[in-house]
Design a protein around this motif. Sequence first.
Motif, PDB file in Angstrom:
ATOM      1  N   LEU A   4       0.822  -1.128   0.068  1.00 12.82           N
ATOM      2  CA  LEU A   4      -0.142  -0.197   0.115  1.00 12.82           C
ATOM      3  C   LEU A   4       0.901   1.337  -0.237  1.00 12.82           C
ATOM      4  CD1 LEU A   4      -2.675  -1.110   2.694  1.00 12.82           C
ATOM      5  CD2 LEU A   4      -2.826  -1.077   0.088  1.00 12.82           C
ATOM      6  N   LEU A   5       2.071   1.268   0.641  1.00 13.68           N
ATOM      7  CA  LEU A   5       2.851   2.494   0.737  1.00 13.68           C
ATOM      8  C   LEU A   5       3.529   2.549  -0.535  1.00 13.68           C
ATOM      9  CD1 LEU A   5       4.105   2.038   4.381  1.00 13.68           C
ATOM     10  CD2 LEU A   5       2.605   3.811   3.513  1.00 13.68           C
ATOM     11  N   ALA A   6       3.982   1.420  -1.132  1.00 19.46           N
ATOM     12  CA  ALA A   6       4.990   1.609  -2.433  1.00 19.46           C
ATOM     13  C   ALA A   6       4.244   2.340  -3.395  1.00 19.46           C
ATOM     14  CB  ALA A   6       5.314   0.293  -2.958  1.00 19.46           C
ATOM     15  N   PRO A   7       5.162   3.324  -4.114  1.00 13.76           N
ATOM     16  CA  PRO A   7       4.542   4.463  -4.990  1.00 13.76           C
ATOM     17  C   PRO A   7       4.206   3.526  -6.317  1.00 13.76           C
ATOM     18  CG  PRO A   7       6.524   5.112  -3.919  1.00 13.76           C
ATOM     19  CD  PRO A   7       6.599   3.826  -3.443  1.00 13.76           C
ATOM     20  N   LEU A   8       5.100   2.457  -6.853  1.00 14.75           N
ATOM     21  CA  LEU A   8       4.622   1.940  -8.026  1.00 14.75           C
ATOM     22  C   LEU A   8       5.257   0.381  -7.834  1.00 14.75           C
ATOM     23  CD1 LEU A   8       5.925   4.390 -10.623  1.00 14.75           C
ATOM     24  CD2 LEU A   8       3.565   3.870 -10.259  1.00 14.75           C
ATOM     25  N   PRO A   9       4.161  -0.327  -6.948  1.00 14.36           N
ATOM     26  CA  PRO A   9       4.504  -1.784  -6.953  1.00 14.36           C
ATOM     27  C   PRO A   9       4.353  -2.460  -8.338  1.00 14.36           C
ATOM     28  CG  PRO A   9       2.214  -1.218  -6.030  1.00 14.36           C
ATOM     29  CD  PRO A   9       2.784   0.091  -6.209  1.00 14.36           C
ATOM     30  N   ASP A  10       5.689  -3.233  -8.473  1.00 12.31           N
ATOM     31  CA  ASP A  10       5.549  -3.896  -9.700  1.00 12.31           C
ATOM     32  C   ASP A  10       5.004  -5.233  -9.626  1.00 12.31           C
ATOM     33  OD1 ASP A  10       7.638  -4.953  -8.137  1.00 12.31           O
ATOM     34  OD2 ASP A  10       9.111  -4.553  -9.908  1.00 12.31           O
ATOM     35  N   ALA A  11       5.185  -6.147 -10.636  1.00 11.14           N
ATOM     36  CA  ALA A  11       4.759  -7.529 -10.290  1.00 11.14           C
ATOM     37  C   ALA A  11       5.372  -8.150  -9.450  1.00 11.14           C
ATOM     38  CB  ALA A  11       4.897  -8.436 -11.836  1.00 11.14           C
ATOM     39  N   ARG A  12       6.868  -7.985  -9.541  1.00 14.56           N
ATOM     40  CA  ARG A  12       7.712  -8.829  -8.426  1.00 14.56           C
ATOM     41  C   ARG A  12       7.302  -8.481  -6.913  1.00 14.56           C
ATOM     42  NH1 ARG A  12      11.922  -7.661 -10.021  1.00 14.56           N
ATOM     43  NH2 ARG A  12      12.556  -9.465 -10.788  1.00 14.56           N
ATOM     44  N   SER A  13       6.960  -7.246  -6.879  1.00 12.86           N
ATOM     45  CA  SER A  13       6.441  -7.013  -5.445  1.00 12.86           C
ATOM     46  C   SER A  13       5.180  -7.756  -5.042  1.00 12.86           C
ATOM     47  CB  SER A  13       6.171  -5.357  -5.288  1.00 12.86           C
ATOM     48  OG  SER A  13       7.154  -4.672  -5.369  1.00 12.86           O
ATOM     49  N   TRP A  14       4.090  -7.713  -6.180  1.00  6.25           N
ATOM     50  CA  TRP A  14       2.757  -8.262  -5.700  1.00  6.25           C
ATOM     51  C   TRP A  14       3.171  -9.840  -5.347  1.00  6.25           C
ATOM     52  CZ3 TRP A  14      -1.702  -6.411  -4.498  1.00  6.25           C
ATOM     53  CH2 TRP A  14      -1.953  -4.851  -4.836  1.00  6.25           C
ATOM     54  N   VAL A  15       3.980 -10.475  -6.216  1.00  8.06           N
ATOM     55  CA  VAL A  15       4.452 -11.886  -6.014  1.00  8.06           C
ATOM     56  C   VAL A  15       5.238 -12.085  -4.625  1.00  8.06           C
ATOM     57  CG1 VAL A  15       5.659 -13.771  -6.927  1.00  8.06           C
ATOM     58  CG2 VAL A  15       4.416 -12.514  -8.495  1.00  8.06           C
ATOM     59  N   LEU A  16       6.081 -11.280  -4.502  1.00  7.77           N
ATOM     60  CA  LEU A  16       6.878 -11.477  -3.316  1.00  7.77           C
ATOM     61  C   LEU A  16       5.661 -11.278  -1.854  1.00  7.77           C
ATOM     62  CD1 LEU A  16       9.963  -9.583  -4.137  1.00  7.77           C
ATOM     63  CD2 LEU A  16       9.811 -12.036  -3.523  1.00  7.77           C
ATOM     64  N   ALA A  17       5.031 -10.337  -2.092  1.00 12.56           N
ATOM     65  CA  ALA A  17       3.946 -10.171  -0.809  1.00 12.56           C
ATOM     66  C   ALA A  17       3.019 -11.314  -0.746  1.00 12.56           C
ATOM     67  CB  ALA A  17       3.253  -8.879  -1.171  1.00 12.56           C
ATOM     68  N   ALA A  18       2.807 -11.930  -1.899  1.00 16.33           N
ATOM     69  CA  ALA A  18       1.795 -13.108  -1.870  1.00 16.33           C
ATOM     70  C   ALA A  18       2.413 -14.277  -1.231  1.00 16.33           C
ATOM     71  CB  ALA A  18       1.101 -13.386  -3.310  1.00 16.33           C
ATOM     72  N   MET A  19       3.751 -14.765  -1.667  1.00 17.20           N
ATOM     73  CA  MET A  19       4.352 -15.529  -1.146  1.00 17.20           C
ATOM     74  C   MET A  19       4.621 -15.601   0.496  1.00 17.20           C
ATOM     75  SD  MET A  19       7.655 -15.235  -4.060  1.00 17.20           S
ATOM     76  CE  MET A  19       8.455 -16.983  -4.287  1.00 17.20           C
ATOM     77  N   VAL A  20       4.833 -14.479   0.939  1.00 14.07           N
ATOM     78  CA  VAL A  20       5.109 -14.283   2.270  1.00 14.07           C
ATOM     79  C   VAL A  20       3.638 -14.378   3.004  1.00 14.07           C
ATOM     80  CG1 VAL A  20       5.713 -12.473   4.046  1.00 14.07           C
ATOM     81  CG2 VAL A  20       7.285 -12.768   2.065  1.00 14.07           C
ATOM     82  N   ILE A  21       2.755 -13.695   2.474  1.00 17.22           N
ATOM     83  CA  ILE A  21       1.312 -13.860   3.081  1.00 17.22           C
ATOM     84  C   ILE A  21       0.711 -15.348   3.216  1.00 17.22           C
ATOM     85  CG2 ILE A  21      -1.058 -12.934   2.669  1.00 17.22           C
ATOM     86  CD1 ILE A  21       0.123 -10.267   2.001  1.00 17.22           C
ATOM     87  N   LEU A  22       0.862 -15.907   1.938  1.00 15.19           N
ATOM     88  CA  LEU A  22       0.322 -17.355   1.879  1.00 15.19           C
ATOM     89  C   LEU A  22       1.053 -18.221   3.045  1.00 15.19           C
ATOM     90  CD1 LEU A  22      -0.272 -17.813  -1.723  1.00 15.19           C
ATOM     91  CD2 LEU A  22      -2.013 -17.692  -0.286  1.00 15.19           C
ATOM     92  N   TRP A  23       2.320 -17.996   3.072  1.00 18.48           N
ATOM     93  CA  TRP A  23       3.197 -18.705   3.996  1.00 18.48           C
ATOM     94  C   TRP A  23       2.760 -18.338   5.421  1.00 18.48           C
ATOM     95  CZ3 TRP A  23       6.367 -16.631   7.701  1.00 18.48           C
ATOM     96  CH2 TRP A  23       7.146 -17.796   8.558  1.00 18.48           C
ATOM     97  N   ALA A  24       2.671 -17.312   5.705  1.00 16.43           N
ATOM     98  CA  ALA A  24       2.118 -16.731   7.110  1.00 16.43           C
ATOM     99  C   ALA A  24       0.580 -17.214   7.376  1.00 16.43           C
ATOM    100  CB  ALA A  24       2.194 -15.309   7.123  1.00 16.43           C
ATOM    101  N   VAL A  25      -0.160 -17.034   6.586  1.00 16.97           N
ATOM    102  CA  VAL A  25      -1.458 -17.612   6.560  1.00 16.97           C
ATOM    103  C   VAL A  25      -1.528 -19.064   6.997  1.00 16.97           C
ATOM    104  CG1 VAL A  25      -3.891 -18.015   5.475  1.00 16.97           C
ATOM    105  CG2 VAL A  25      -2.623 -15.881   5.336  1.00 16.97           C
ATOM    106  N   ARG A  26      -0.944 -20.004   6.241  1.00 14.50           N
ATOM    107  CA  ARG A  26      -0.922 -21.330   6.612  1.00 14.50           C
ATOM    108  C   ARG A  26      -0.003 -21.511   7.897  1.00 14.50           C
ATOM    109  NH1 ARG A  26       1.519 -26.282   7.542  1.00 14.50           N
ATOM    110  NH2 ARG A  26       3.515 -25.223   7.314  1.00 14.50           N
TER     111      ARG A  26
END
Length: 303
Positions: A90-112
């Motif tokens: 949300l803070l990143a000025p222009l989050p790219d595809a890598r940012s979204w993928v990395l966030a998803a990786m961390v979030i999915l792992w943490a949810v699990r």
Amino acid sequence: MTSPAPTKPRSSRTSLIAIAIALVIGALVALAGSQGGEKIGGIPMFAIAVAAAFAIQVVVYIPSAIARTERFFDLTGSVTFIVISVGLLLLAPLPDARSWVLAAMVILWAVRLGSFLAVRVHKAGSDGRFDEIKTSPLRFLQTWVIQGAWVSLTAAAAWIAIGADAGARATFGWLSVVGVVVWAVGMIVEVVADVQKSRFRADPANRDEFIRTGLWSRSRHPNYFGEIVIWVGVFLTAAPALSGWQWVAVISPLFVILLLTRVSGIPLLEARAEKKWGDRADYIAYRDSTPVLIPRLTVHRAG
């Protein structure tokens, strides 16, 4: 961390030193990983993330210390990964595809992880590791601060890459694709290993027995192998976005490897298993024929 020091003054001094070391390590990693990164209000995004990781632990520690409960300790760690990863996007000025993928990786792992730990806490009711620690406010605080360092170091690669300068980011190339595949393999191995062990323990016939079926017939700690592979995958995905001091992000997989193989993972479980089953011929045969971490590809045949 679970063994009390001989005297109260020494216990307090030891806890203060541990807290100071954890904070210094977090600060140094934040300083290095922030070089060349995006800033919010003049403050590097990664530095904000690390500060928030520690702050969340302290905030939850206060009511936990008052109530003398460790009930929210593990869950807080998992939630911290999720909250900060979302916040960085949300803070990143222009989050790219890598940012979204990395966030998803961390979030999915943490949810699990969070759901797994929540179920465990619900079944157990309390965690024996904290029986003495939670009676000492300073020692209890030490565990929370160290958890802040654990979160920061583990997620460093993903958070540094998400907060990297938008104008200097590399494209989502082959190395990042490899990283995603490696992460997925790690997740599958860890989830399957945990499910197999949970089902094994749920069977009354396996009471006081050790698991040696499924992935556990190929490695004595396949869940830890999966965990290590997960964070190697995260680092590989983040690597193309790193430059200069941001390469401190390599501390992420190295820290996980060190923690699981030398500190609180395998050594503790191996010692516990040796104490419980070390005089049994079947356990000795299993231990001597099964790799401690990296699963073998072939099926072992006795005799």
